[in-house]
Design an enzyme around this catalytic site. Structure first.
Site, PDB file in Angstrom:
ATOM      1  N   GLY A   1       5.893  33.718 -40.332  1.00 15.71           N
ATOM      2  CA  GLY A   1       4.667  33.012 -39.983  1.00 15.71           C
ATOM      3  C   GLY A   1       4.886  31.994 -38.889  1.00 15.71           C
TER       4      GLY A   1
ATOM      5  N   GLY B   1       6.189  32.413 -36.051  1.00 21.60           N
ATOM      6  CA  GLY B   1       6.042  32.955 -34.706  1.00 21.60           C
ATOM      7  C   GLY B   1       7.359  33.372 -34.093  1.00 21.60           C
TER       8      GLY B   1
ATOM      9  N   GLU C   1      12.713  23.441 -39.801  1.00 22.96           N
ATOM     10  CA  GLU C   1      12.859  22.535 -40.943  1.00 22.96           C
ATOM     11  C   GLU C   1      12.734  21.052 -40.604  1.00 22.96           C
ATOM     12  OE1 GLU C   1      16.005  24.157 -43.826  1.00 22.96           O
ATOM     13  OE2 GLU C   1      16.590  24.853 -41.856  1.00 22.96           O
TER      14      GLU C   1
END
Ligand code: FES
Ligand code: FES
Lengths: 339, 159, 448
Positions: free
Chosen positions: A46, A48, A289
């Site tokens: 998700g 990209g 992250e």
């Protein structure tokens, strides 16, 4: 009464696994129509990654990212990849794809050089074509070269490569070593409003300045930062798995485990600072992250600035904030009565 | 015992035999293969299953299929096509409002309901209209921007 | 090393004077250069049209649905499991227990996690048995017919309690402390003794969940040649294949793992969960078997973020230079190791913060408790330690009458700084981010 405060927090975060091998391999094929197909074992989650990886392949080959077909996530059909973990995809998989694209480009140049009557080191690619450096009047389309190479010379244009970040194991006693090849850095500043009657904390604004090396796709980098911050807001203020004394989870649905909604999210201003890491593909490091790492700290520091209470545990629920405010009041009262 | 129901789905009347406990979400996904509408919680908390029911957004995991008998339902598949995407669909794409995309079908439906009723919503109105649609990926910033821009696009194309 | 030159060349249009340009490979020339451009995600158009297929959108003819029976206790011995009544439910095709699993353990660092619990359950998310039926509802109903006899054991939820010698052992006979990390640099005790100010604090964080909007979902199917294909929401297919092959005792080459686009991961989908159960049920029934987690299972039967207890002691000069930092981290490691080793490792390495501190002693411990597994989650321990070290920085600044921005700039890593583990750092943009954020925010320096 509503009180406002500001809080700052910065952080560092590594890219890739802690010491252990975390290789990525890739195959890049240049098709006879000048497009390219990239095979990668990573999985799009998700963020990209496939778009960013296509941009890396396209940049190296000098074609449009729209002309890169990505094939991913199949242990039979795609090369080994350690996967979408440890903020490593742009950096590690990106390096592998770039190296594979370079291999393919080498073949293109070897085939194109005699066609253009020059040496291979006189060539460059961009806009889907191979150009003679400093004499762009001479050029040829990548598709034409790929077709000629494959169909006439019998030499399909493709490259494969793998990459693994160089690390040094940590000494078991002192922990000295080089656990990661590179790190990213960030600072977030939060402005909050604390309601001293209810303990409710509203985050009004967050400014987030992040280093990710070269942002391969700034729009997707912004998206990562904004999304990470929402996770950080939840971590700071509302999310908590609460257990009863026999170990039953009391918050096992989204009606009592509260993640931020549209109305809980503040205005977010994203700054991507200029930086370039020569060990990453086109200077890129990573961003997944670290985006949420400093958020809670910035918010809690802002609460401290607003009302002068230091919360030593997360999340800063209204009950907790209120309790800390009451304790502080009680302390002030005893302090003033003894003086 | 199964009931035979008739539902107008994305502009077309369809019939189905449904068990009394079947939800509208199950009917759409399992029986009619309209998998664009997502299952995120099955408890009415996430909004991934949002569809338009007679023009109003509802959580289809909470609606029994039998209740849809004789009513009109619009799912994300009914919003637009690859050739003629709805302005919201284009705006979500152009603004990078979608990451994993699991919230997107429900989010788009809620946004459509908002813009149908209020073509020029303020940021606060957009945020309130989408408050029942959870997104874990985007932080909502780009979603709100996309809805704003789609509203503007729809308005200028009407003129 | 020099920067790669990303050439910002003017766009070449076909027929432009001076250029010999034939057909461009696309009708659109605007794609160059590629790096640095704000291109929409390539899948978005399918997502917004509702056409992108996630795992739970896939199905196969004859497909069965699996459900797993979860434990009623957080810590108990299993005396007996009987699935015979579940098999009598119309529509149920197969049921399995731990006895059906060739190698009943897995995990990325320690293989301490059973696919289905055999003698003992260690948290309420532990699976005990599973059924495959023609519909999810029937599978769910059949679970209620499974008989399990338990002998409850004392429950340990607090990591500090779990560390005590006399605490009930969750993985007996092993100690509840299952991993440690230690980092030493300089002489921390000496520096603390010499410091102008010593600040000591203790911070705690809670357990949280990834909450991907898509729950875990997988389909397993064997072909006639004895090869297994698993379509799953796992972000690390290579590891999933290794784990599955080990559990099922088949060569890795007989396992194919395929993923599509995940509906969110955040670290929560980095290892197998229900896949081995589906594979065994699929083998037993000769049919494809799908399993999808409920939202509740996401919370109790997938990994979560480690709660941390963090003790910080710092020695500072009167000018605000940090000369010593001692950190003790205790991570609540839940019932199984999962990615705890890495999480604790990253947390320990990062725990002193991005600051140039000559004397450092960092210790990290992770302990078993009867809570859901703690594993990989966006940030691997970093959000926890950052909350502690950055709160701690503000306390220090406050005690010295310094501005929070100033104390950070004074101690921040720079190009060539040496990290806690002795690594020379490159590409260090920390001060740039501090200054850029402060400027945009309009941060006014306040000193007392
Ligand atoms: S699936 Fe219906 S609200 Fe979550
Ligand atoms: S884009 Fe992933 S949940 Fe919204």
């Amino acid at each position: 009464m509503k009180k406002r405060g500001r809080g700052i927090a910065c952080m560092w975060y590594p890219i890739g696994f802690t010491v252990s091998a975390n290789p990525s391999a890739a195959v890049v094929k240049v098709n006879e129509d000048g497009t390219a197909t990239v095979l990668t074992g990573t999985v799009e989650i998700g963020q990209g990654s496939l778009t960013v990886l296509a941009q890396i392949a396209a940049e190296e080959l000098g074609i449009s990212p729209r002309d890169v077909i990505m094939v991913s996530a199949d242990t039979d059909g795609t090369p080994v990849d350690t996967g979408a973990i440890a903020s490593r995809t742009t950096y590690v998989t990106g390096n592998a794809i770039r190296l594979a694209a370079k291999e393919a480009k080498k073949i293109l140049f070897e085939v194109a050089a005699p066609m253009l009557g020059v040496r291979t080191d006189q060539l460059e690619t961009r806009q889907g074509r191979i150009w003679v450096i400093d004499f762009p009047q001479k050029n040829i389309s990548i598709g034409e070269v790929a077709y000629y190479s494959q169909v006439k010379l019998g030499r399909p244009v493709q490259g494969s490569a793998s990459w693994n970040p160089p690390t040094v194991p940590l000494d078991p006693q002192t922990g000295q070593g080089k656990p990661f090849n590179t790190y990213v850095y960030a600072t977030q500043i939060a402005e909050v409003e604390v309601d001293t009657e209810t303990g409710q904390v509203d985050v009004l604004r967050i400014v987030a300045a992040h280093d990710c090396g070269t942002p391969i796709n700034p729009m997707l980098v912004e998206g990562q930062i904004q999304g990470g911050i929402s996770m950080g807001v939840g971590f700071a203020l509302s999310e908590e798995m609460v257990f009863s004394s026999n170990g039953t989870l009391l918050t096992s649905s989204l009606s009592n485990y509260l993640i931020p909604t549209t109305v809980d999210m503040p205005e977010i201003e994203v700054i991507i600072v200029d930086n370039y890491d020569p060990t990453g593909p086109f200077g890129a490091k990573g961003v997944g992250e670290p985006t949420l790492v400093p958020t809670a700290a910035a918010i809690l520091n802002a609460i401290y600035d607003a009302v002068g209470v230091r919360l030593y545990s997360l999340p800063a629920t209204p009950e907790k904030v209120l309790k800390a405010l009451r304790e502080k009041e009680a302390q002030n009262n005893t302090a003033s009565s003894t003086h | 015992m199964a009931f035979t129901i008739k539902v107008k789905v994305n502009g077309e009347w369809k019939t189905a035999d449904v068990e009394p406990e079947m939800t509208l979400l199950e009917l759409l996904r399992e029986q009619w293969g309209l998998t664009g509408t997502k299952l995120g919680c099955d408890e009415g908390d996430c909004g991934a299953c949002t569809v338009l029911f007679d023009g109003k957004p509802v959580n289809s995991c909470l609606v029994l299929a039998v209740r849809a008998d004789g009513h009109e339902v619009v799912t994300v598949e009914g919003l637009g096509t690859a050739e003629r995407p709805h302005p919201l669909q284009s705006a979500f794409e152009q603004h990078g409002a979608v990451q994993c995309g699991f919230c997107a079908p429900g989010m788009l439906i809620s946004a459509k309901a908002l813009l149908d009723a209020n073509p020029e919503p303020t940021e606060q109105e957009i945020r309130e209209a989408l408050a029942g649609n959870l997104c874990r990926c985007t932080g909502y910033t780009k979603i709100v921007e996309a809805v704003k821009s789609a509203g503007r696009a729809m308005k200028s194309s009407v003129k | 090393m020099e920067r790669d030159v990303i050439r910002k060349v003017p766009l070449v249009k076909p027929g432009e004077p001076g250029m010999i340009v034939e057909e461009a490979p696309t009708e659109e020339l605007a794609g160059y250069p590629s790096v640095g451009r704000r291109i929409p995600r390539r899948d978005t158009i399918f997502q917004v049209l509702g056409q992108l297929k996630y795992i739970n959108d896939l199905s196969f003819p004859g497909m069965l649905y699996a459900k797993v029976l979860r434990s009623r206790y957080a810590h108990a011995r299993i005396l007996r499991v009987d699935v015979s009544k579940a098999l009598e439910v119309p529509g149920v095709v197969a049921a399995i227990t731990a006895d059906d699993i060739p190698v009943n353990s897995f995990g990325p660092s320690l293989q301490d996690q059973p696919v289905l619990a055999k003698d003992k359950v260690r948290h309420m998310g532990d699976g005990i048995a599973a059924v495959a039926a023609v519909s999810e509802q029937i599978a769910e109903e059949a679970l209620e017919k499974i008989v399990v006899e338990y002998e409850p054991l004392p429950v340990v939820l607090d990591p500090l309690e779990a560390m005590r010698e006399d605490a009930p052992r969750i993985h007996e006979p092993r100690s509840n402390i299952y991993w440690e990390w230690h980092i030493r640099k300089g002489d921390v005790e000496k520096a603390l003794a010499e410091a102008h100010l010593v600040v000591q604090e203790r911070y705690r964080t809670q357990m949280v969940e990834h909450v991907s909007m898509e729950t875990h979902s997988s389909i397993a199917m064997w072909d006639a040649g004895g090869r297994l294909t698993v379509w799953c929401t796992v972000g690390r297919i290579t590891l999933a294949r290794t784990d599955l092959a080990r559990i099922l005792q088949v060569p890795v080459s007989r396992v194919r793992v395929v993923s599509t686009q995940l509906g969110g991961n955040f670290g929560g989908k980095n290892e197998i969960t229900i896949e081995p159960v589906l594979a065994i049920l699929a083998k037993k029934t000769g049919r494809p078997v799908k399993g999808t987690y409920s939202r509740k299972e996401e919370f109790i039967a997938s990994t979560t973020r480690h709660p941390f207890i963090m003790e910080y002691t710092s020695g500072v000069t009167a000018e605000g230079r940090i000369i010593a930092r001692k950190v003790r981290l205790i991570a609540d490691g839940g019932a199984y190791c999962s990615w705890s080793e890495t999480t604790l490792g990253k947390a320990t390495i990062l725990s002193a913060g991005p600051y140039d501190i000559p004397n450092i002693a960092l210790d990290g411990y992770v302990v078993y408790t009867n809570k859901p597994m703690t594993g990989a989650m966006r940030g691997f321990g970093a959000p926890q330690v950052c909350f502690a070290y950055e709160s701690h920085m503000d306390t220090i600044a406050h005690r010295l009458g310094m501005d929070p921005l100033q104390i950070r700039l004074l101690n921040a890593y720079d190009e060539g700084s040496i990290s806690a583990t002795g690594q020379i750092l490159h590409s260090v943009a920390l001060k740039k981010t501090l200054l850029a954020a402060a400027e945009r925010f309009g941060w006014e320096v306040k000193e007392r």
